[in-house]
Design an enzyme around this catalytic site. Sequence first.
Site, PDB file in Angstrom:
ATOM      1  N   ARG A  63       0.839  -1.212   0.000  1.00  0.00           N
ATOM      2  CA  ARG A  63       0.000   0.000   0.000  1.00  0.00           C
ATOM      3  C   ARG A  63       0.872   1.260   0.000  1.00  0.00           C
ATOM      4  O   ARG A  63       0.549   2.245  -0.663  1.00  0.00           O
ATOM      5  CB  ARG A  63      -0.934  -0.007   1.217  1.00  0.00           C
TER       6      ARG A  63
ATOM      7  N   ASN B 137     -10.150  -4.257  -1.930  1.00  0.00           N
ATOM      8  CA  ASN B 137     -10.200  -3.092  -2.828  1.00  0.00           C
ATOM      9  C   ASN B 137      -9.310  -3.267  -4.051  1.00  0.00           C
ATOM     10  O   ASN B 137      -8.408  -4.094  -4.018  1.00  0.00           O
ATOM     11  CB  ASN B 137      -9.765  -1.845  -2.052  1.00  0.00           C
TER      12      ASN B 137
ATOM     13  N   CYS C 272     -18.585  -1.831   0.529  1.00  0.00           N
ATOM     14  CA  CYS C 272     -17.836  -0.670   1.005  1.00  0.00           C
ATOM     15  C   CYS C 272     -18.642  -0.051   2.133  1.00  0.00           C
ATOM     16  O   CYS C 272     -19.864   0.023   2.052  1.00  0.00           O
ATOM     17  CB  CYS C 272     -17.665   0.339  -0.122  1.00  0.00           C
TER      18      CYS C 272
ATOM     19  N   HIS D 277     -16.680   4.658  -4.259  1.00  0.00           N
ATOM     20  CA  HIS D 277     -15.831   5.823  -3.958  1.00  0.00           C
ATOM     21  C   HIS D 277     -16.051   6.951  -4.963  1.00  0.00           C
ATOM     22  O   HIS D 277     -15.219   7.857  -5.067  1.00  0.00           O
ATOM     23  CB  HIS D 277     -14.344   5.432  -3.843  1.00  0.00           C
TER      24      HIS D 277
ATOM     25  N   TYR E 216     -14.538  10.676  -1.280  1.00  0.00           N
ATOM     26  CA  TYR E 216     -13.418  10.563  -2.223  1.00  0.00           C
ATOM     27  C   TYR E 216     -13.500  11.603  -3.338  1.00  0.00           C
ATOM     28  O   TYR E 216     -12.553  11.731  -4.131  1.00  0.00           O
ATOM     29  CB  TYR E 216     -13.347   9.147  -2.812  1.00  0.00           C
TER      30      TYR E 216
END
Length: 422
Positions: free
Chosen positions: A90, A140, A161, A191, A244
């Site tokens: 990540r 994700n 989500c 998102h 987002y």
Amino acid sequence: MKIAIIGAGSGYMPGVIRGILHRADDLAGTELACHDIDTGNLVTMTRLARAMFSAGGAAVTVSAHTGLKAALDGASYVFTTFRPGGLAARHLDESIPLRHGVVGQETAGPGGFLMALRSVPVLLEIAAAAPDAWIVNYTNPTNVVTDAVARTTGARIIGLCDQAVGDTEMWAGLLGLPFEGLEADWTGLNHATWAQRLRLDGHDLDVPALLDELEIPGGGATPWRDPSRMAELAKTLGFLPNSYAKYYFFHDEVVAELREKGTTRAQDILAMLPAYYEQVAAESRKADPDPSRERGGGEHGEFAVDVICALHRDEGRRMIVNTRNNGAIPSLDADAIVEVPSLVERAGPVPLTMGPLPGPVRGLTQAIHAYERLASEAAVTGDRRTALQALMAHPFVRSKHTAEKILDEGLAAHRDHLPQFT
Ligand code: G6P
Ligand code: MN
């Protein structure tokens, strides 16, 4: 009934255990098969689950697995909640784009694209090994993963989500409304959803009037939510944006802030995790554990368990999930995976007709969808040209040379997790 959890060593697991306890009566007799490749965290979380089920009187048995096959064998539901490469990967997702002037984010933009390339092969392997199960997916980017599995396998998958819950809670605060009883019709792509309609206890609210009166608060930003920017955006758009949206409408400011901050979100989480797991491990040894709630807000675990119960019990419950559009949003392809209020029943989610996306974000959302389709295809095929097209189609990127640099660095950095590209 057997539920397999792939990624059960995740820091989000205490919330999932709480979710199961909360539906213990409906899940009585269930076997929970916990799988993780991190043995230490798997041992901690399975011990915690056993202790909490026993303290809460839940008739749920727990097994621990490091092999996928045994975990999946006979499972009716496969709950996927893992991150290939962990937080170290990540960190790369968040930092590589930033070096090239693009927002580095784990799910949106090129960071999410790199995560999709790693996640999809694992999901395809799971789908092939559990062809009769429902895959309930948190891995994700959830809608790209859902699209790849739905289009290339016969498996049944539903993408989750917790954003809809968390964002509705933020908006309740901003608009001075109670969260309990407030319902927002978040509609669009994961998102990248928008809410034009709000209801309180089933009664429609006048959203434009509420937004006219809304005063833009100062500060209050957390790693997930930025109420000041959300209020500013909503007053111009005339409806509610997903959190987002800040990455799209304040892209350059966010790039500057991320650069100035100096550490990635992955690094911040890595710094807090040892103490977190220590607390969870200590609690797991107690008769009535109370593990930290620091990971997995927004009713993350409860939501996933409620989705499994809705499928299993044919509840027809209204939930916001990622599933095939089928005309619910006419301004997106019929076979797009969209995030939309749906009735979740045994046969799967039935998306409710929401009408076209609002004009000010219609083109943006269509562009994000075009990117997601290409990203899903690239993640399945490992085709470099499709991967480059995906990045060039993303609203953050566009520049061919920037896309090439991010792609080359990303493929090299993550090569151990990208069998489809080698
Ligand atoms: C929200 C999003 C998730 C995302 C998470 C990251 O819940 O909906 O998709 O994974 O935030 O949270 P973190 O604490 O890991 O930054
Ligand atoms: Mn999410």
